[in-house]
Write an enzyme that holds these catalytic residues in place. Structure first.
Site, PDB file in Angstrom:
ATOM      1  N   LEU A  93      -2.996   0.342  -5.334  1.00 42.80           N
ATOM      2  CA  LEU A  93      -3.229   1.066  -6.582  1.00 42.80           C
ATOM      3  C   LEU A  93      -1.946   1.726  -7.073  1.00 42.80           C
ATOM      4  CD1 LEU A  93      -3.490   4.373  -5.643  1.00 42.80           C
ATOM      5  CD2 LEU A  93      -5.519   3.393  -4.635  1.00 42.80           C
ATOM      6  N   SER A 126       0.837  -1.194   0.000  1.00 41.99           N
ATOM      7  CA  SER A 126       0.000   0.000   0.000  1.00 41.99           C
ATOM      8  C   SER A 126       0.873   1.246   0.000  1.00 41.99           C
ATOM      9  CB  SER A 126      -0.905   0.016   1.231  1.00 41.99           C
ATOM     10  OG  SER A 126      -1.634   1.222   1.303  1.00 41.99           O
ATOM     11  N   HIS A 127       0.283   2.344  -0.415  1.00 42.84           N
ATOM     12  CA  HIS A 127       0.959   3.631  -0.324  1.00 42.84           C
ATOM     13  C   HIS A 127       1.053   4.105   1.126  1.00 42.84           C
ATOM     14  CE1 HIS A 127       0.088   3.588  -4.570  1.00 42.84           C
ATOM     15  NE2 HIS A 127       0.903   4.601  -4.703  1.00 42.84           N
ATOM     16  N   SER A 128       0.239   3.541   1.976  1.00 44.07           N
ATOM     17  CA  SER A 128       0.168   3.949   3.375  1.00 44.07           C
ATOM     18  C   SER A 128       0.612   2.804   4.281  1.00 44.07           C
ATOM     19  CB  SER A 128      -1.275   4.335   3.711  1.00 44.07           C
ATOM     20  OG  SER A 128      -1.473   4.396   5.104  1.00 44.07           O
TER      21      SER A 128
END
Length: 124
Positions: free
Chosen positions: A68, A8-10
Site C-alpha cells: 500500500l 511492503s512497508h515491513s
C-alpha cells in the site's frame, strides 16, 4: 522464468509472505522480499526494491506486488513497460497466485492474470 518482488512497508511482512508463497508455489521461483527501510524501520526503499528486481530478473519479466501507499509509488518509479509490471492485487493472495503461476512456467501476462484473479476469490 518470471520473477516476483514483494514490496511492503515491513521487512517482516514481506519476508513471511515470501516464505509462505515459496512453500505453496515452490522454492525454484525467483522471488524476493523488499520490505522496510535500510535501517530496519517501516517504509519503502527504492534501493532495496531495485536490488530485488535485479535479483529475480531472469529475462522473462518481473512482477511487483506492493502492499500500500509508498510501496505503490516506489513500484511505479521502477516499472518498465512489458518487463517490470505492477500487480494491483491483494498482497498475500496475489503473491501466492503469482508464484504458483510462475512456477508452472506462465508468461509475464499469465502471471499477472493469475495474480489479478486472486482479487475475485471469495473466502465465504
Amino acid at each position: 522464468m518470471v520473477g516476483i518482488v514483494l514490496i511492503s512497508h515491513s521487512s517482516g511482512l514481506a519476508a513471511e509472505v515470501a516464505a509462505l508463497a515459496r512453500q505453496i508455489g515452490g522454492a525454484h521461483v525467483p522471488l524476493a522480499a523488499a520490505g522496510g527501510t535500510e535501517d530496519g524501520g517501516l517504509g519503502t526503499s527504492p534501493d532495496r526494491v531495485t536490488a530485488a528486481i535485479e535479483e529475480v530478473d531472469r529475462g522473462d519479466g518481473v512482477v511487483l506486488i506492493p502492499d500500500l501507499g509508498s510501496s505503490v509509488l516506489t513500484a511505479r518509479l521502477l516499472q518498465s513497460p512489458d518487463h517490470v509490471v505492477i500487480a494491483d492485487v491483494p498482497f498475500v493472495e496475489g503473491a501466492i497466485s503469482a508464484v504458483v503461476a510462475a512456477g508452472g512456467g506462465a508468461s509475464l501476462d499469465g502471471v499477472m492474470a493469475a495474480a489479478e484473479e486472486a482479487r475475485h476469490v471469495r473466502k465465504l
